[in-house]
Design a protein around this motif. Structure first.
Motif, PDB file in Angstrom:
ATOM      1  N   HIS A 183      22.408  92.038 143.015  1.00  0.00           N
ATOM      2  CA  HIS A 183      21.197  92.236 143.454  1.00  0.00           C
ATOM      3  C   HIS A 183      20.700  93.734 143.364  1.00  0.00           C
ATOM      4  N   PHE A 184      21.906  94.409 143.641  1.00  0.00           N
ATOM      5  CA  PHE A 184      21.715  96.112 143.432  1.00  0.00           C
ATOM      6  C   PHE A 184      21.751  96.220 141.997  1.00  0.00           C
ATOM      7  N   LEU A 185      22.326  95.788 141.116  1.00  0.00           N
ATOM      8  CA  LEU A 185      22.102  95.992 139.528  1.00  0.00           C
ATOM      9  C   LEU A 185      20.718  95.495 139.257  1.00  0.00           C
ATOM     10  N   ALA A 186      20.053  94.574 139.786  1.00  0.00           N
ATOM     11  CA  ALA A 186      18.901  93.986 139.430  1.00  0.00           C
ATOM     12  C   ALA A 186      17.801  94.933 139.608  1.00  0.00           C
ATOM     13  N   ILE A 187      17.903  95.286 140.961  1.00  0.00           N
ATOM     14  CA  ILE A 187      17.017  96.426 141.409  1.00  0.00           C
ATOM     15  C   ILE A 187      17.107  97.621 140.693  1.00  0.00           C
ATOM     16  N   MET A 188      18.277  98.231 140.663  1.00  0.00           N
ATOM     17  CA  MET A 188      18.333  99.530 139.750  1.00  0.00           C
ATOM     18  C   MET A 188      17.779  99.202 138.140  1.00  0.00           C
ATOM     19  N   LEU A 189      18.154  98.186 137.620  1.00  0.00           N
ATOM     20  CA  LEU A 189      17.769  98.085 136.243  1.00  0.00           C
ATOM     21  C   LEU A 189      16.179  98.125 136.382  1.00  0.00           C
ATOM     22  N   GLY A 190      15.522  97.383 137.172  1.00  0.00           N
ATOM     23  CA  GLY A 190      14.162  97.134 137.491  1.00  0.00           C
ATOM     24  C   GLY A 190      13.606  98.369 137.737  1.00  0.00           C
ATOM     25  N   TRP A 191      13.949  99.209 138.515  1.00  0.00           N
ATOM     26  CA  TRP A 191      13.389 100.447 138.847  1.00  0.00           C
ATOM     27  C   TRP A 191      13.553 101.365 137.672  1.00  0.00           C
ATOM     28  N   PHE A 192      14.647 101.652 136.963  1.00  0.00           N
ATOM     29  CA  PHE A 192      14.675 102.399 135.761  1.00  0.00           C
ATOM     30  C   PHE A 192      14.061 101.934 134.551  1.00  0.00           C
ATOM     31  N   GLY A 193      13.806 100.425 134.709  1.00  0.00           N
ATOM     32  CA  GLY A 193      13.094  99.778 133.299  1.00  0.00           C
ATOM     33  C   GLY A 193      11.328 100.490 133.769  1.00  0.00           C
ATOM     34  N   ILE A 194      11.063 100.483 134.779  1.00  0.00           N
ATOM     35  CA  ILE A 194       9.753 100.801 135.269  1.00  0.00           C
ATOM     36  C   ILE A 194       9.733 102.260 134.744  1.00  0.00           C
ATOM     37  N   VAL A 195      10.560 103.406 135.226  1.00  0.00           N
ATOM     38  CA  VAL A 195      10.304 104.410 135.184  1.00  0.00           C
ATOM     39  C   VAL A 195      10.252 105.073 133.536  1.00  0.00           C
ATOM     40  N   ILE A 196      11.250 104.138 132.971  1.00  0.00           N
ATOM     41  CA  ILE A 196      11.480 104.525 131.272  1.00  0.00           C
ATOM     42  C   ILE A 196      10.144 103.938 130.729  1.00  0.00           C
ATOM     43  N   GLY A 197       9.579 102.959 131.055  1.00  0.00           N
ATOM     44  CA  GLY A 197       8.434 102.404 130.396  1.00  0.00           C
ATOM     45  C   GLY A 197       7.181 103.280 130.802  1.00  0.00           C
ATOM     46  N   VAL A 198       7.033 103.704 132.070  1.00  0.00           N
ATOM     47  CA  VAL A 198       5.739 104.667 132.180  1.00  0.00           C
ATOM     48  C   VAL A 198       6.260 105.891 131.191  1.00  0.00           C
ATOM     49  N   ASN A 199       7.233 106.424 131.172  1.00  0.00           N
ATOM     50  CA  ASN A 199       7.322 107.614 130.625  1.00  0.00           C
ATOM     51  C   ASN A 199       7.175 107.455 128.931  1.00  0.00           C
ATOM     52  N   LEU A 200       7.554 106.283 128.480  1.00  0.00           N
ATOM     53  CA  LEU A 200       7.331 105.854 126.948  1.00  0.00           C
ATOM     54  C   LEU A 200       5.790 105.754 126.758  1.00  0.00           C
ATOM     55  N   PHE A 201       5.277 105.392 127.841  1.00  0.00           N
ATOM     56  CA  PHE A 201       3.751 105.229 127.715  1.00  0.00           C
ATOM     57  C   PHE A 201       3.229 106.531 127.781  1.00  0.00           C
ATOM     58  N   MET A 202       3.434 107.338 128.496  1.00  0.00           N
ATOM     59  CA  MET A 202       2.841 108.545 128.500  1.00  0.00           C
ATOM     60  C   MET A 202       3.181 109.396 127.395  1.00  0.00           C
ATOM     61  N   ALA A 203       4.413 109.461 126.796  1.00  0.00           N
ATOM     62  CA  ALA A 203       4.582 110.202 125.454  1.00  0.00           C
ATOM     63  C   ALA A 203       3.736 109.420 124.323  1.00  0.00           C
ATOM     64  N   TRP A 204       3.685 108.272 124.361  1.00  0.00           N
ATOM     65  CA  TRP A 204       2.779 107.490 123.180  1.00  0.00           C
ATOM     66  C   TRP A 204       1.471 108.248 123.171  1.00  0.00           C
TER      67      TRP A 204
END
Length: 160
Positions: A15-36
């Protein structure tokens, strides 16, 4: 069922792994969108070389003061594919027999930039044909008067 899933004794490392991967996935996705967005929109570049521009500051300032002292005014209006400039001098008299060009573009987007040549249709009234979409536009206007005086100004106007 939900009580069993979220019960404290059922929270595992997975559960903790899923929450962490989801959180960092959102952060990285937003950063990639902003960089683009940052790399595909306006560069923010105003001058090619700021050092050279700084060395010409006094000359540019003196030229701007000379143009302000002329007292010329341009009033833009856009309707049905025609951009109209009403040119007046300090005494509100029309400025006739001038040569006018303008670089039109969006304030923060260079893809729509284009040049427009104006023709005098009445004393002090100049028209240029151009198709503009709705929104805010800048017109970098260059006016060469009948006496050879050059006047430049950036006019901002809206198209509905």
């Amino acid at each position: 069922m939900l009580q069993r899933i979220f019960a404290p004794e059922r929270f595992t490392g997975w559960h903790f792994l899923a929450i962490m991967l989801g959180w960092f996935g959102i952060v990285i996705g937003v950063n990639l969108f902003m960089a683009w967005n940052a790399t595909s929109s306006w560069t923010g570049l105003v001058v090619k070389n700021s050092y050279v521009a700084s060395q010409q500051f006094n000359e540019v300032t003196a030229e701007k003061r000379r143009q302000l002292a002329m007292g010329w005014k341009a009033t833009p209006a856009y309707e049905a594919g025609t951009l109209t400039l009403d040119m007046r001098d300090a005494a509100r008299a029309p400025i006739a027999d001038a040569i006018i060009t303008a670089k039109l573009g969006r304030p923060s987007y260079e893809a729509d930039d284009h040049m427009v040549q104006f023709a005098e249709t009445a004393p002090g009234i100049y028209e240029g044909r151009t198709d503009l979409t709705a929104g805010v536009w800048n017109a970098d206007v260059t006016v060469t008067g009948a006496g050879g005086d050059v006047w430049t100004r950036t006019l901002r106007f809206s198209v509905r």
